[in-house]
Design an enzyme around this catalytic site. Structure first.
Site, short mmCIF file in Angstrom:
data_model
loop_
_atom_site.label_atom_id
_atom_site.label_comp_id
_atom_site.label_asym_id
_atom_site.label_seq_id
_atom_site.Cartn_x
_atom_site.Cartn_y
_atom_site.Cartn_z
N CYS A 1 1.33 -11.30 3.03
CA CYS A 1 1.55 -10.16 3.91
C CYS A 1 2.02 -10.55 5.30
O CYS A 1 2.25 -9.68 6.15
CB CYS A 1 0.29 -9.31 3.97
SG CYS A 1 -0.24 -8.83 2.31
N HIS B 1 -2.07 -4.99 12.43
CA HIS B 1 -1.87 -5.25 11.00
C HIS B 1 -2.72 -4.29 10.17
O HIS B 1 -2.32 -3.94 9.06
CB HIS B 1 -2.26 -6.69 10.68
CG HIS B 1 -2.16 -7.03 9.22
ND1 HIS B 1 -0.95 -7.14 8.57
CD2 HIS B 1 -3.12 -7.24 8.27
CE1 HIS B 1 -1.17 -7.42 7.29
NE2 HIS B 1 -2.47 -7.49 7.08
N HIS C 1 0.62 -0.21 2.81
CA HIS C 1 0.78 -1.64 3.11
C HIS C 1 1.95 -2.19 2.28
O HIS C 1 1.89 -2.23 1.05
CB HIS C 1 -0.52 -2.37 2.78
CG HIS C 1 -0.51 -3.82 3.17
ND1 HIS C 1 0.50 -4.40 3.91
CD2 HIS C 1 -1.41 -4.81 2.92
CE1 HIS C 1 0.23 -5.67 4.09
NE2 HIS C 1 -0.92 -5.95 3.51
#
Lengths: 170, 421
Positions: free
Chosen positions: B174, B312, B349
């Protein structure tokens, strides 16, 4: 006319001469389309005299799903009785399916010496994909060395015909 | 004057829009991109929501079955070697190049590089390997490898656009596309390249997203309006999404010579590892804290200089807590109180795509003068006390913006962006 319908027989032995530079580019773009004569492909005796056995190899269901109806019908004819006349439309439909560019002219209307890479824009991987599909559908096996010798439309169809005949003879 | 990387073009294929105007509107209005989904055709799965990519269809791994919105052009020749996220990427890159005023022919002289990030395509790889198993190795789609493995994006886009500059793919889960953007900045700053194309993308498939269910990382909340709620006390996991974002990064001098509109300057970046766990973030956000500190140092800035942090925060219980603690360590303890929000509340996400997607949102916010609100936040986790989490989008210039990303293995990456001088 649907792809492959210009093939009237089972072979690619009757070829027209090579055309002028840029001919194929214009052909693919459709610029020369009205002037293109319909080709007649003479039967290949060595192949048409054989009665081919149906393919027994396991086939992926995806191999035929995207081909036009006439090609699927031809394939069923081939499967049912090993009719070699059915090979041409099926191979041309596979070629059309993998063709990187949409040709304004059906591939079956092009001369047999049309180059797969130089004239039609295929790359070696696309030719390999065509060959793999043909292997699956016709129960044949083609080596890498054999693949690289396939340069033209006629090479491909003739080559597959021979392979299918070899499989039958074996 | 040393080269300064700036952003001159953005392209979006996201759950909240497929063009800059729609994405900007979604960020302003806090309109999420979630829908109810049924993965693997199994109604019994607890995961019910995803950030879907509207107008694109990938019902099988056969490219002949794929569909995309008619405003995009995808060459048949290219399609054979793409994964679904490659199609997204191509559409995003077309937009970004158009915004930057660049023609594909301008990308081939060696001064332009391409950095990409994706996890590859489990959807395509599963099919390819299934075929090989089925035929005991005798058959394999010739394009199966290049369309599926990590790197598929840079393989396909570099060949298609005839890129002769630096070409590379980044794989840090990620944080992947944040690494791609950071190292792209370095290519400019070191004078190695004058222009970098940075592309992050991910499939939006059951194979890509449900793998995270095995880690118990996904939200089981069936309500699209609340499933993704970073920093909220009731958060229960992230909502997956895919898509692609492309960013054109150029040396400011080149951009000005071309007369290109500069959306934002990229003035610093940094990274640090947690040194802790393969999957879980450090409980106190140690790596992210250090990454933020290094990033501020890279730009010779203090915490009090930052106006907005795009966090994030994915809406997982542990991850959001770690980031909150890291934010307190960098900002609250220095008396700094930047605005903080996570746009994953709207998009979901995007995994490898997330970092560059959110950097692009930051550039958009800087260019248009707004700060995205902390959507879906109703009951802030007590650990967030002291952080400024605006519940609505603010019509104010964000000032200097910090963009955070974290990935598996405790890989943390941050960028700093600001309005061009």
């Amino acid at each position: 006319m649907l792809p492959g319908e210009g093939v009237s027989a089972t072979g690619w032995t009757g070829f027209t001469p090579c055309r002028s530079p840029g001919y194929f580019a214009r052909l693919v773009s459709g610029a020369d389309h009205p002037a293109i004569p319909t080709l007649t492909f003479m039967p290949t005796t060595a192949i048409s005299s054989l009665t081919l056995a149906p393919v027994s190899a396991t086939k992926r269901p995806d191999s035929l799903r995207h081909l036009p109806v006439h090609a699927r019908t031809a394939y069923e004819q081939f499967q049912a009785g090993g009719d070699p006349a059915a090979l041409g439309p099926v191979v041309l439909a596979i070629l059309t399916d993998f063709s990187p560019r949409r040709s304004a002219v059906p591939l079956g209307d092009l001369p047999g010496d049309t180059q797969l890479i130089a004239d039609l824009g295929f790359d070696s991987l696309a030719i390999t994909e065509v060959v793999f599909t043909a292997e699956d559908l016709f129960g044949i096996s083609i080596t890498n060395e054999e693949i690289v010798r396939v340069r033209t439309l006629a090479d491909l169809l003739g080559f597959i015909q021979v392979k299918v005949a070899d499989r039958h003879m074996a | 004057m040393p080269p300064l990387p700036v952003i001159t073009g953005l392209g979006f294929i996201t759950s909240i829009g497929h063009d800059r105007a729609t994405v900007g509107r979604s960020l302003r209005e806090l309109a999420h991109g979630f829908e109810r989904v049924e993965f693997f055709g199994n109604p019994d799965l607890p995961v019910k929501v995803a950030g879907t990519i509207k107008g694109f269809e990938f019902p099988t791994t056969n490219w002949r079955d794929w569909r995309w919105p008619e405003q995009f052009t995808v060459d048949r020749e290219l399609l054979r070697g793409l994964a679904p996220h490659g199609v997204y990427a191509l559409c995003a890159l077309q937009q970004a190049l158009a915004e930057a005023g660049l023609e594909p022919a301008e990308l081939s002289d060696g001064t332009t590089g391409l950095f990409c990030a994706s996890a590859g395509s489990p959807f395509m790889l599963g099919s390819f390997l299934g075929q090989m198993h089925e035929t005991r190795g005798e058959r394999g789609n010739p394009m199966g490898l290049v369309s599926s493995i990590a790197g598929t994006l840079n393989f396909s886009l570099a060949a298609h656009y005839r890129i002769t500059g630096a070409v590379c793919g980044f794989v840090s889960a990620c944080a992947s596309s944040s690494h791609a953007l950071g190292y792209a900045m370095d290519e400019i700053r070191l004078g190695r390249q004058q222009r970098m194309l940075v592309v992050g993308a991910e499939d939006m498939t059951a194979e890509s997203i449900m793998a995270f269910s095995s880690l118990r990382a996904l939200s089981n909340n069936p309500d699209p309006a609340t499933a993704s709620r970073p920093f909220d006390r009731r958060r229960d996991g992230f909502v997956g999404t895919g898509g692609a974002v492309a960013v054109i990064v150029e040396d400011a001098a080149l951009a000005r010579r071309r007369g290109a509109h500069i959306l934002a300057e990229l003035i610093g970046w940094g990274q640090a590892g947690d040194g802790h766990s393969v999957t879980a973030s450090h409980p106190e956000g140690a790596g992210l804290r250090e990454a933020m500190r290094r990033t501020l140092a890279d730009a010779s800035l203090n915490a009090t200089d930052i106006g907005y942090v795009n966090a994030h925060a994915t809406s997982t219980v542990a991850g959001d807590r770690s980031e909150s603690l890291a934010l307190h360590a960098i900002f609250t303890r220095q008396g700094a109180k930047p605005r903080v929000s996570s746009t994953k509340a709207l998009t979901g996400h995007g995994l490898s795509l997330a970092g560059v997607m959110e950097a692009a949102f930051c550039a958009l916010a800087i260019d248009e003068g707004f700060i995205p609100g902390a959507a879906h936040l109703e009951e802030p986790d007590p650990v967030c006390a002291g952080l400024d989490l605006p519940r609505t989008t603010l019509a104010e210039a964000p000032g200097i913006v910090l963009n955070n990303s974290s990935g598996f293995g405790g890989s943390n990456v941050c960028h700093l962006l600001r309005r061009p001088a």
